[in-house]
Design a protein around this motif. Structure first.
Motif, PDB file in Angstrom:
ATOM      1  N   THR A 124       6.019   9.692   3.158  1.00  9.89           N
ATOM      2  CA  THR A 124       4.797   8.950   2.848  1.00  9.89           C
ATOM      3  C   THR A 124       4.868   7.544   3.417  1.00  9.89           C
ATOM      4  O   THR A 124       3.906   7.034   3.984  1.00  9.89           O
ATOM      5  CB  THR A 124       4.585   8.870   1.333  1.00  9.89           C
ATOM      6  OG1 THR A 124       4.712  10.169   0.788  1.00  9.89           O
ATOM      7  CG2 THR A 124       3.227   8.311   1.003  1.00  9.89           C
ATOM      8  N   LEU A 125       6.020   6.907   3.280  1.00 10.57           N
ATOM      9  CA  LEU A 125       6.186   5.563   3.820  1.00 10.57           C
ATOM     10  C   LEU A 125       5.938   5.554   5.318  1.00 10.57           C
ATOM     11  O   LEU A 125       5.184   4.722   5.830  1.00 10.57           O
ATOM     12  CB  LEU A 125       7.602   5.056   3.521  1.00 10.57           C
ATOM     13  CG  LEU A 125       7.889   3.633   3.999  1.00 10.57           C
ATOM     14  CD1 LEU A 125       7.233   2.644   3.068  1.00 10.57           C
ATOM     15  CD2 LEU A 125       9.373   3.375   4.041  1.00 10.57           C
ATOM     16  N   ALA A 126       6.557   6.515   6.024  1.00  8.50           N
ATOM     17  CA  ALA A 126       6.371   6.579   7.478  1.00  8.50           C
ATOM     18  C   ALA A 126       4.898   6.796   7.813  1.00  8.50           C
ATOM     19  O   ALA A 126       4.365   6.194   8.741  1.00  8.50           O
ATOM     20  CB  ALA A 126       7.223   7.702   8.073  1.00  8.50           C
ATOM     21  N   LEU A 127       4.249   7.639   7.034  1.00 13.26           N
ATOM     22  CA  LEU A 127       2.841   7.920   7.278  1.00 13.26           C
ATOM     23  C   LEU A 127       1.983   6.677   7.107  1.00 13.26           C
ATOM     24  O   LEU A 127       1.165   6.340   7.960  1.00 13.26           O
ATOM     25  CB  LEU A 127       2.368   9.011   6.316  1.00 13.26           C
ATOM     26  CG  LEU A 127       0.913   9.431   6.447  1.00 13.26           C
ATOM     27  CD1 LEU A 127       0.861  10.905   6.749  1.00 13.26           C
ATOM     28  CD2 LEU A 127       0.149   9.194   5.168  1.00 13.26           C
TER      29      LEU A 127
ATOM     30  N   ILE B 289       0.836  -1.203   0.000  1.00  8.05           N
ATOM     31  CA  ILE B 289       0.000   0.000   0.000  1.00  8.05           C
ATOM     32  C   ILE B 289       0.866   1.245   0.000  1.00  8.05           C
ATOM     33  O   ILE B 289       0.605   2.217  -0.706  1.00  8.05           O
ATOM     34  CB  ILE B 289      -0.944  -0.001   1.224  1.00  8.05           C
ATOM     35  CG1 ILE B 289      -1.952  -1.138   1.093  1.00  8.05           C
ATOM     36  CG2 ILE B 289      -1.673   1.318   1.348  1.00  8.05           C
ATOM     37  CD1 ILE B 289      -2.861  -1.285   2.277  1.00  8.05           C
ATOM     38  N   ALA B 290       1.920   1.226   0.834  1.00  9.93           N
ATOM     39  CA  ALA B 290       2.808   2.384   0.910  1.00  9.93           C
ATOM     40  C   ALA B 290       3.451   2.653  -0.448  1.00  9.93           C
ATOM     41  O   ALA B 290       3.487   3.793  -0.924  1.00  9.93           O
ATOM     42  CB  ALA B 290       3.875   2.155   1.972  1.00  9.93           C
ATOM     43  N   GLY B 291       3.959   1.598  -1.068  1.00  7.92           N
ATOM     44  CA  GLY B 291       4.595   1.767  -2.369  1.00  7.92           C
ATOM     45  C   GLY B 291       3.647   2.372  -3.391  1.00  7.92           C
ATOM     46  O   GLY B 291       3.972   3.327  -4.098  1.00  7.92           O
ATOM     47  N   LEU B 292       2.434   1.813  -3.460  1.00 10.12           N
ATOM     48  CA  LEU B 292       1.447   2.333  -4.405  1.00 10.12           C
ATOM     49  C   LEU B 292       1.103   3.785  -4.095  1.00 10.12           C
ATOM     50  O   LEU B 292       0.958   4.609  -5.005  1.00 10.12           O
ATOM     51  CB  LEU B 292       0.175   1.482  -4.347  1.00 10.12           C
ATOM     52  CG  LEU B 292       0.299   0.111  -4.980  1.00 10.12           C
ATOM     53  CD1 LEU B 292      -0.938  -0.716  -4.663  1.00 10.12           C
ATOM     54  CD2 LEU B 292       0.479   0.242  -6.468  1.00 10.12           C
ATOM     55  N   THR B 293       0.973   4.091  -2.816  1.00  8.74           N
ATOM     56  CA  THR B 293       0.665   5.469  -2.428  1.00  8.74           C
ATOM     57  C   THR B 293       1.746   6.414  -2.914  1.00  8.74           C
ATOM     58  O   THR B 293       1.457   7.467  -3.488  1.00  8.74           O
ATOM     59  CB  THR B 293       0.553   5.582  -0.903  1.00  8.74           C
ATOM     60  OG1 THR B 293      -0.311   4.574  -0.428  1.00  8.74           O
ATOM     61  CG2 THR B 293       0.028   6.941  -0.505  1.00  8.74           C
ATOM     62  N   VAL B 294       3.001   6.029  -2.695  1.00  7.53           N
ATOM     63  CA  VAL B 294       4.110   6.886  -3.128  1.00  7.53           C
ATOM     64  C   VAL B 294       4.045   7.109  -4.627  1.00  7.53           C
ATOM     65  O   VAL B 294       4.135   8.247  -5.113  1.00  7.53           O
ATOM     66  CB  VAL B 294       5.455   6.254  -2.733  1.00  7.53           C
ATOM     67  CG1 VAL B 294       6.590   6.952  -3.427  1.00  7.53           C
ATOM     68  CG2 VAL B 294       5.646   6.312  -1.235  1.00  7.53           C
ATOM     69  N   VAL B 295       3.861   6.028  -5.375  1.00  5.68           N
ATOM     70  CA  VAL B 295       3.856   6.148  -6.839  1.00  5.68           C
ATOM     71  C   VAL B 295       2.734   7.062  -7.306  1.00  5.68           C
ATOM     72  O   VAL B 295       2.950   8.002  -8.069  1.00  5.68           O
ATOM     73  CB  VAL B 295       3.716   4.751  -7.470  1.00  5.68           C
ATOM     74  CG1 VAL B 295       3.385   4.863  -8.948  1.00  5.68           C
ATOM     75  CG2 VAL B 295       4.998   3.971  -7.285  1.00  5.68           C
ATOM     76  N   ILE B 296       1.527   6.803  -6.801  1.00  9.83           N
ATOM     77  CA  ILE B 296       0.398   7.612  -7.261  1.00  9.83           C
ATOM     78  C   ILE B 296       0.563   9.068  -6.841  1.00  9.83           C
ATOM     79  O   ILE B 296       0.294   9.995  -7.614  1.00  9.83           O
ATOM     80  CB  ILE B 296      -0.926   7.041  -6.711  1.00  9.83           C
ATOM     81  CG1 ILE B 296      -1.178   5.680  -7.323  1.00  9.83           C
ATOM     82  CG2 ILE B 296      -2.080   7.977  -7.019  1.00  9.83           C
ATOM     83  CD1 ILE B 296      -2.476   5.060  -6.917  1.00  9.83           C
TER      84      ILE B 296
END
Lengths: 282, 382, 292
Positions: free
Chosen positions: C227-230, C84-91
């Motif tokens: 974002t990852l930390a969040l 989820i974190a990875g996808l969030t960062v990308v988007i």
């Protein structure tokens, strides 16, 4: 024209995932569920209900707690940031503290609650130290009160302050202090005419951020105090799930809307204060 | 990650095409392969043509979705495992720490999804709400007649499953003298140690704890007020601990005294004995309050046959005895004791109870809830 | 309003941009006092937690930590959160990089609106947002049940990879991503660089890839990290929408396996901190190498 289109995805995204939920919240706050027939109707009952009794208490409690912890967090965070930046072996210390701040600013909820329970709870190490070894008690201090919660909130608010204020502190160039000294100004005058005006807006801004963060905090309070301390976020979560009272979800939405409105008001107040401060200090 | 995006896109497109091709259909039959619309409306084993046919239909579905069933709550862990092994049906257990409201929310918001709950275990008032909102499917188990009239809905939309009495659990290793009644709890030696299982405006267990305190202090089933007064007294005496009871808080020593259902407290005795902690459970002598939870089948269950088989299992001798082994009193206990099918060992292990308890009616519960909602936060907070 | 924005602007960066101020004489004692008191305040609860995890009935042992990899649901929860974190960062990056570039280079009039919109998630209580999101998701079974749109809504809530969480987390991450990228763009005087590139004949995509992205590398890294930390720490929204992510898993087992739960939290704190330190160290080195 094509260029405006390039910004469209952003606006579309924000419209769907931010503005739409808030809009729906606003609309559905004006619905109520009849406790016996379970029918939904348009009514201002939910919105009216939240201004009274336990809900008003919850708003006051949340505002009080957020205001106190925001100010305390700002003071301690500022002190820590200044202390860290001025230290001799600055670079390493700065990096350690900043990275730790980034991590701790997101640390909350049950792990944080448990950490404090393990420290000053009934079976905490500090409690044991104070009672058994030193013979003192906790002096009537309870972790499960406003004061206790404030102590726990500072754990993520102070790092947030540090993170936010360090760049502003670094913008304060040492040359200005040197120039001020060369011109014969005292420390107080430096801060009154140079340092203060430069720092005031970011400090006020950061305090606002801390306020919003404390106001919005939920998981930590839930893990620690349940309903013992009146807080709006707890009331909202309670209205969404429970085993006891039926049909309170609309009230939860009204409460959430109330939070959004309150935060909006505080932001407007902040903007006004900021404009005044700039005028006053100029 | 790419695969799941592709999968999502394919799912959306396929679903769209299939649905537009077949025309809109009754909601109950979407999701869950091979489910029959008849299965979703079956009201007893006879509708399937016998137990074997039910088992077959359930096994064809292959999965059961349950919600809010913690494994250490009334021995649900063993119940789930036994059912799963016996019928070779996979069980998906969602949000084990969920509340009754969470269960109803899930039924509504997940309607049409494969992960929607099939069966529900709810506080009684929520069972009634579920029926009123049209979320339940009526079903009468094979042992229907052995269940007392006041413990079930006439059509079978909900049935009481197990219950217990409010008890006081105590960590005897840490506490010198364990309290055996509500009056004992005011003793200053228990400073900061008395805890409930959650918030009484939220959790049925905590709510019942306050009601039991009310019975011990001059209140009755029509008046929960004295209970709230009593807890205010406990708080003023400095004995109240607002942290919700979990095995963690007990083990760490944070909540050595737990007011909770007797079967929940009883389940700690064994686990803690292993850790070297002595855990005692007493049903208070001055306030005897009993409560049941209720079973219901979701009208929109993605696996209707498995849901009904689960019900049959729960109300069979085997299922009821599993609950008994967990320290809870199954609803068919009186009938089973008469027939001699109750597990005598488990029966002997139940905490001692003096006197007979009455159970509140729906109206009494609603009144009490309102009083609680108005008073608890106001008087206990700050 | 801009001061708040300015204040948060630097929040994206963790590397020193100006030389560190030297301490002044006589202020040493005060400084050490502050560091000591606050250091104690932050370290003691963590130490107490660690002590709780290693304390056994008959002594001290690291057994709890050894149990972590094999713990029930751990691998699933942490991979899901990382995904989820990875996808969030990308988007978030795909959404914001063009927007920031556009606002800075071509549409300065949009700046205030964009800044206001990206400020909202910062002050909006997540619990209020999630109540709204839940209401919207409830439209599917209530109003357009049986249509492809409803199916899309359901697909968003697939428990093994809930895209709805990704989309909401992007909103939560917007303030940090925007500030970090914006600070990077302004600091690098992107206007001049892009004009130069365009004058030399590069197409817009080429400019984006060869000029904008390298310049923004640090900001992108900062934004990604925050974002990852969040995402790895976000609990409220995940629990109210009913999904199991790393933080909700930690809470779920905290009732039955307290030592394991606390051990995992402490460990994730430490690992995140070490990762951040590494990134900060690498960043510094790259920074000094590139500056001419």
């Amino acid at each position: 024209m094509l260029v405006v289109l390039g910004a469209l995805p952003f606006f579309l995204y924000v419209a769907i995932f931010l503005l739409l939920p808030i809009g729906v919240l606003a609309v559905e706050s004006f619905r109520a569920t009849d406790p016996t027939t379970f029918e939904e109707t348009w009514s201002t009952a939910s919105v009216a209900a939240i201004t009274e009794g336990p809900y008003r208490r919850a708003y006051v409690g949340s505002l009080q707690l957020s205001a106190i912890t925001a100010v305390l967090g700002a003071v301690f965070g500022l002190a820590l940031a200044v202390a860290v930046l001025g230290a001799r072996r600055g670079r390493l210390m700065r990096r350690l503290v900043l990275t730790a701040s980034a991590v701790l600013a997101n640390f909350g909820g049950i792990p944080l609650a448990f950490a404090f329970l393990a420290t000053i709870g009934n079976a905490g190490v500090v409690t044991a130290l104070l009672t058994d070894t030193l013979g003192l008690g906790l002096g009537g201090f309870s972790l499960f009160s406003m004061a206790g919660l404030a102590l726990v909130y500072l754990y993520f608010l102070v790092p947030l302050m540090v993170l936010t204020i360090v760049p502003a502190l670094e913008a304060l160039r040492p040359q200005w202090r040197e120039a001020s000294d060369n011109l014969g100004a005292t420390g107080w005058q430096y801060w009154r005419y140079v340092g203060g005006p430069v720092l005031a807006p970011p400090v006020i801004g950061a305090t606002m951020l801390l306020f919003a963060s404390a106001f919005a905090a939920y998981a930590t309070a839930d893990a620690l105090v349940g309903s013992s301390v009146p807080l709006v976020t707890l009331q909202i979560a309670n209205s969404l799930s429970g085993d006891v009272v039926v049909g309170s979800e609309n009230r939860g939405k009204a409460l959430a809307l109330g939070m959004v409105v309150l935060v909006g008001l505080v932001m407007i107040f902040y903007a006004w204060v900021q404009r005044r401060t700039q005028r006053w200090l100029a | 990650m790419r695969r799941s995006t592709l999968r999502t896109a394919v799912a959306v497109v396929t679903a769209g095409l299939t649905l537009t091709a077949c025309g809109s259909d009754d909601g109950g039959s979407s999701g869950g392969g091979g489910s029959d619309t008849d299965t979703a409306t079956a009201t007893s084993v006879e509708d399937f043509g016998g137990m074997d046919a039910l088992v077959e239909a359930a096994q064809a579905e292959g999965t059961l979705n349950v919600i809010a069933l913690p494994p250490d709550w009334a021995n649900y862990g063993e119940m789930l495992e036994t059912f799963s092994e016996k019928y070779d049906i996979e069980i998906n257990s969602a949000t084990p720490d969920g509340s009754s409201q969470d269960e109803l929310n899930a039924v509504e918001s997940q309607r049409g999804q494969d992960r929607a709950p099939d069966v529900l275990d709810l506080g009684t008032n929520f069972a009634r709400q579920a029926k009123a909102e049209g979320l339940t499917a009526p079903y009468q188990v094979a042992t229907w007649d052995e269940i007392p009239e006041d413990q079930k809905d006439p059509e079978g939309n909900w049935v009481n499953d197990y219950g217990g009495y409010i008890s006081i659990g105590c960590n005897a290793t840490v506490i010198a003298e364990c309290p055996t009644s509500f009056a004992d709890l005011l003793d200053p030696q228990y400073a900061g140690q008395v805890a409930l299982n959650g918030d009484p405006t939220q959790a049925a267990a905590a709510f019942s704890g306050v009601w039991a305190a009310s019975l011990a202090n001059g209140g009755d089933l029509d008046d929960i007020g004295p209970g709230i007064d009593f807890f205010v007294q406990i708080k003023d005496a400095g004995n109240f601990n607002p942290v919700e009871i979990t095995p963690a808080t007990i083990q760490s020593g944070e909540t050595p005294i737990a007011i909770d259902w007797d079967y929940l407290n009883a389940s700690f005795t064994e686990t803690f004995a292993e850790e070297g902690v002595e855990w005692e459970v007493h049903v208070p002598s001055d306030g005897l309050f009993g409560g049941y939870y209720s079973q219901a089948i979701s009208k929109f269950a993605p696996h209707p046959a498995a849901a009904r088989l689960w019900q049959e299992f729960l109300y069979s001798d085997e299922g009821q005895n599993i609950w008994l082994a967990g320290g809870a009193r199954p609803v068919r206990l009186p009938a089973m004791e008469e027939a001699g099918t109750a597990d005598t060992e488990a029966l002997a292990g139940l905490p001692e109870v003096t006197g007979t308890a009455e159970f509140p009616t729906a109206e009494q519960e609603t009144v009490a809830q309102q009083v609680m909602g108005e008073r608890w936060n106001a008087e206990m907070s700050g | 309003m801009t001061a708040l924005i300015e204040g948060v602007a630097g929040a994206g960066s963790i590397t020193p941009e100006t030389p560190v101020r030297r301490g002044r004489r006589g202020a040493g004692a005060w400084r050490y006092a502050v560091l000591a008191v606050l250091g104690l305040y932050f370290i003691v609860p963590i130490a107490a937690s660690v002590w709780f995890t290693v304390r056994e009935r008959d002594g001290v042992s690291l057994e709890t930590y050894a149990e972590i990899p094999g713990a029930d649901g751990f691998a699933e929860a942490i991979t899901r959160s990382l995904a989820i974190a990875g996808l969030t960062v990308v988007i978030a990056l795909v959404l914001m990089v063009p927007t920031v570039v556009l606002v800075n280079l071509r549409l300065p009039r949009l700046r205030t609106t964009v800044e206001l919109l990206t400020l909202m998630p910062l002050v909006l209580p997540p619990i209020a947002l999630v109540v709204g999101v839940r209401s919207v998701l409830a439209w599917a079974p209530d109003y357009f049940f049986g249509t492809p749109l409803a199916e899309a809504f359901f697909a968003l809530q697939e428990p093994s990879l809930p895209w709805i969480l990704v989309f909401v987390y992007v909103i939560l991450a917007l303030p940090f991503v925007y500030r970090a990228l914006d600070a990077g763009v302004r600091g690098a005087d992107l206007r001049t660089l892009t004009e130069a590139a365009r004058n030399l004949g590069a197409s817009w995509p080429r400019v984006l890839v060869s000029v904008v992205l390298p310049v923004l590398k640090t900001s992108v890294l900062n934004a990604a990290f925050l974002t990852l930390a969040l995402v790895m720490g976000e609990y409220t929204i995940a629990v109210i929408l009913g999904f199991e992510t790393f933080p909700t898993w930690i809470v779920r087992i905290s009732g039955s396996q307290p030592q394991l739960s606390v051990a995992v939290s402490v460990l994730s704190l430490v690992i995140t901190w070490v990762l951040l330190l590494l990134i900060s160290a690498l960043d510094r080195r790259r920074g000094t190498k590139e500056s001419s």
